[in-house]
Write an enzyme that holds these catalytic residues in place. Structure first.
Site, PDB file in Angstrom:
ATOM      1  N   GLU A 309      17.643  -4.375 -40.672  1.00 40.03           N
ATOM      2  CA  GLU A 309      18.872  -4.185 -40.340  1.00 40.03           C
ATOM      3  C   GLU A 309      19.476  -6.133 -40.483  1.00 40.03           C
ATOM      4  O   GLU A 309      20.189  -6.134 -39.091  1.00 40.03           O
ATOM      5  CB  GLU A 309      19.141  -3.465 -39.593  1.00 40.03           C
ATOM      6  CG  GLU A 309      19.004  -1.935 -39.973  1.00 40.03           C
ATOM      7  CD  GLU A 309      19.286  -0.983 -38.776  1.00 40.03           C
ATOM      8  OE1 GLU A 309      19.156  -1.480 -37.407  1.00 40.03           O
ATOM      9  OE2 GLU A 309      19.344  -0.001 -39.121  1.00 40.03           O
ATOM     10  N   ASP A 381      16.183   8.417 -38.369  1.00 33.89           N
ATOM     11  CA  ASP A 381      16.739   7.251 -37.148  1.00 33.89           C
ATOM     12  C   ASP A 381      17.972   8.421 -36.002  1.00 33.89           C
ATOM     13  O   ASP A 381      18.731   8.234 -36.452  1.00 33.89           O
ATOM     14  CB  ASP A 381      17.884   6.354 -37.707  1.00 33.89           C
ATOM     15  CG  ASP A 381      18.506   5.927 -36.809  1.00 33.89           C
ATOM     16  OD1 ASP A 381      17.934   5.265 -36.022  1.00 33.89           O
ATOM     17  OD2 ASP A 381      19.423   4.738 -37.070  1.00 33.89           O
ATOM     18  N   GLU A 409      23.088   8.183 -30.440  1.00 32.24           N
ATOM     19  CA  GLU A 409      24.218   7.841 -31.028  1.00 32.24           C
ATOM     20  C   GLU A 409      24.699   8.993 -32.311  1.00 32.24           C
ATOM     21  O   GLU A 409      25.883   8.708 -32.535  1.00 32.24           O
ATOM     22  CB  GLU A 409      22.799   6.928 -31.813  1.00 32.24           C
ATOM     23  CG  GLU A 409      23.779   6.295 -33.212  1.00 32.24           C
ATOM     24  CD  GLU A 409      22.537   4.921 -33.230  1.00 32.24           C
ATOM     25  OE1 GLU A 409      21.710   5.391 -33.445  1.00 32.24           O
ATOM     26  OE2 GLU A 409      22.911   4.741 -34.184  1.00 32.24           O
TER      27      GLU A 409
END
Ligand code: GCV
Length: 695
Positions: A309, A381, A409
């Site tokens: 990323e 993730d 998240e």
């Protein structure tokens, strides 16, 4: 019982109401003979003073010698220094005890009813002290106490994704960073309270800053943060700040770590390369690490996100991850430091699930002993549900850590109640068959030094620490489960509720029940029930990122199309199923044997594929509706507690449940419309597409 205006979490130490119980506690604990050596024992004494004052309704008397004139007392210290402890514990027991272990025991000594807390190290005794206070807060009897405890996991770490100098927290839903980097090395009382919370559940390491140590190189990234990035912590003036925090955490048995940028030799130094095989780079890391240890002599080590990323890594120099990691590991080695190297890489592959295995499995055995490869629990993730990562069983010659996400998240962030302990438990217990039947995931990263668990922390500067009061249970549960992955969820939940909300049986039952039902509810309305995932909004830095439903955005994650839904990860697809060991791989390969909860993770199936008399699409419709009802039910049960708990916490959670209910409806309506549009199959109960009556 925390020291400023912030919520006490589970360290409330509310007065024990039952007079008989309180009196038995007073006999053994109103007088305390606790050793004064060592910083951790100072913390233990202070905790006893605060805790016992709260629980017993009066400050305990702290003695400098064994009290002779009382009916009983509590002794905390080493066996060789205290006769009362020698009477209770054999030398051999102490010798065989883990460094961080402890013994709690009731004993009669010189006609007195005593309790002893001992261990072979101060840290063990600190953990024992917290255990005792937890025991009292849960109103458990002390007359026949006999507890011997040792951690089952060596490294028990929290990872902060806090951005130093920007004060923000990536994926943080509890306000700004708890660490005030501008003011450090000035210490806020809150740091000490945070250290207490961590120590009380056995966390022994903290990474202070975000693994993204460099401004993300993407459109819209905030230019103002340039020059305020995490890699700057390696500069001397900032190491003083790290040193100040480390001093606070050390007293609580927590070692300090930093995330570092792979290109630090260029960014923080004056080299023009970070090539791990370059001698100047090697020397730069060695010098830099020496400097860090001058500030923090017991520094834990570094955590690195490389080639992921937008963060730099060894691929920038055509080197593999082992070569990339080993240069930092060599620098840390002489100081006893450890390098945590994340396996979270993806990019070139169409299915990101397969990539980290392909990258790391061939490197097994090539990492130095002081490297730990840190693997997220699943291959994507931190989704509400995913299979476990195949890497756990693919690197027998490498130290491994499991990375979990405490911050929510993808599971409703600071708004939805989602208790993650049952999910983590499921991950830990999953039988990988790596070493034949009976090789659960937990066995692959427990036991040895340098192996353990890292949890992405949910703490911020909010007065309640975690944004949602019920999210405190995730931090507590993380510590307790990681200390002992064999603990069952019910025990952990019960402990947390009793310490946090008191021992009223209705409150205990209701709060524990709500927590128990919370993850399944999220699975329902995000349809993790059949293994779907990542149907969330995923745009840059906007507020709703990974919160709102947005199934059209990333079809690759769920495969929803005219002909069906799900992603083929079998041999005819991306092949992720084949990365497991048999018979797990075999089980996943066929939709007939694949467990329901992962069906659409591994298979692309027609909408009307038969599922024991119903169809995939009907099951998905039903899940979405059931999820909303489950939230409504949790809200109603919580609302029954209005007069049973304090107004502030009651209202906060009640309002969150109202918001969660609205949001679950949005999920339901968005997803069922999406399924309906693509499947063109009516809902047999006539609820889809949703209209105002759906409610
Ligand atoms: C710290 C996901 C998250 C990112 C996070 C990344 C990681 O992509 O959305 O915020 O970055 O995982 O774990 O490195």
């Amino acid at each position: 019982m925390l020291t400023d205006e912030y919520d006490d979490c589970w360290l409330r130490y509310d007065r024990v109401g039952d007079a008989e119980l309180r009196s038995s506690y007073r006999t053994r604990c109103a007088h305390v003979f606790a050793s004064t050596e060592g910083p951790e024992l100072g913390v233990a004494r202070e905790e006893l003073r605060m805790g016992l004052e709260g629980l017993l309704g009066r400050e305990p008397h702290l003695w400098m010698h064994p009290p002779r004139t009382v009916d009983g007392f509590l002794a905390v210290g080493r066996r060789e220094r205290m006769a009362v402890i020698r009477a209770a514990v054999d030398e051999a027991e102490i010798e065989s005890l883990h460094d961080e272990g402890y013994i709690l025991r009731s004993v009669e000594w010189e006609d007195k009813d005593c309790l002893v807390v001992t261990g072979s190290t101060d840290k063990g005794m600190l953990y024992g002290t917290y255990h005792l206070l937890r025991h009292l807060a849960a109103h458990r009897p002390v007359d026949d106490l006999d507890i011997v405890e040792e951690p089952r996991t060596e490294e028990r770490i929290v990872n902060h994704w806090d951005n130093p100098f920007r004060a923000s927290v990536e994926r943080g839903y509890a306000g700004m960073s708890i660490f005030d980097w501008e003011r450090l090395p000035d210490i806020r009382p809150r740091y000490r309270d945070y250290a207490r919370l961590l120590a009380s559940v056995g966390v022994n390491g903290i990474v202070l800053n975000n693994v993204n140590t460099q401004k993300p190189d993407r459109p819209g990234a905030n230019e103002a943060i340039a020059g305020k990035e995490g890699w700057q912590l390696l500069r001397s003036k900032n190491l003083e700040k790290v040193e100040a925090l480390a001093t606070v955490f050390r007293r609580h048995g927590v070692r300090t770590y930093l995330s570092v940028n792979y290109a630090a030799p260029i960014l923080a130094g004056d080299l023009d390369t970070a090539d791990p095989l370059d001698a100047a780079v090697e020397a730069w890391w060695a010098d830099t690490v020496d400097e860090v240890y001058k500030h923090v002599p017991d520094f834990g080590g570094f955590l690195v996100k490389a080639d992921s990323e937008g963060q730099p890594g060894p691929y920038d120099y055509d080197r593999n991850h082992a070569a990339g990691a080993n240069v930092l590991a060599r620098a840390l080695e002489p100081h006893g430091g450890r390098l945590y190297w994340r396996a979270f890489v993806y990019g070139s592959h169409e299915d990101r699930a397969v990539q980290s295995y392909e990258t790391f499995e061939p490197l097994d055995g090539e990492f130095r002993d002081n490297v730990t490869v840190q693997i997220k629990n699943g291959p994507i993730d931190f989704q509400p549900r995913e299979p476990v990562s195949t890497l756990f069983s693919a690197m027998p010659e490498t130290n491994l850590a499991c990375e979990l996400q405490i911050t929510q998240e993808y599971t409703g962030q600071g708004v939805h109640a989602c208790y993650h302990v049952p999910q983590w438990k499921e991950v830990f217990e999953f039988d990988t068959r790596a070493d034949g039947e009976g090789t659960p995931v937990k066995n692959l990263f427990m036991h040895d030094e340098g192996e353990g668990v890292a949890g992405v922390c949910n703490v911020g500067d909010d007065p309640n620490w975690t944004g949602h009061y019920l999210a405190q249970a995730n931090l507590y549960g993380y510590g307790r489960l990681v200390w002992n992955p064999d603990l069952d969820t019910e025990t952990i939940t019960d402990e947390w509720v009793r310490q946090t909300f008191g021992n009223d049986p209705t409150v205990v039952e209701t709060v524990a029940g709500v927590l128990h039902d919370s993850w399944p509810a999220v699975l329902d309305y995000t349809t993790g029930r059949l293994g779907l995932m990542h149907m969330m909004y995923n745009q840059g830095d906007v507020l709703e990122n990974h919160y709102n439903p947005s199934p059209e955005e990333w079809p690759g994650y769920h495969g929803g199309a005219e002909d069906g839904i799900g992603v083929d990860r079998t041999a005819s697809g991306s092949g992720y199923a084949g990365q497991f060991r048999d018979p797990v791989a075999e089980r996943y390969e066929s939709p007939e044997t694949c467990p329901r909860e992962l069906l659409l993770f591994f298979h692309h199936l027609p909408w009307e594929y038969d599922l024991d008399g119903t169809t995939v699409v009907q099951r998905l419709y039903d899940n979405c509706f059931e999820g909303v009802e489950a939230v409504r039910d949790m809200r109603d049960r919580w609302n029954e507690l209005e007069d049973a708990i304090d107004e502030k916490r009651y209202r906060h959670v009640a309002e969150r449940f109202d918001e969660q209910l609205d949001h679950a409806k949005l999920w339901r309506d968005t997803l069922v419309s999406f399924f309906h549009d693509h499947a063109d199959v009516p809902d047999e109960r006539g609820r889809v597409p949703p209209d105002d009556r759906a409610g």
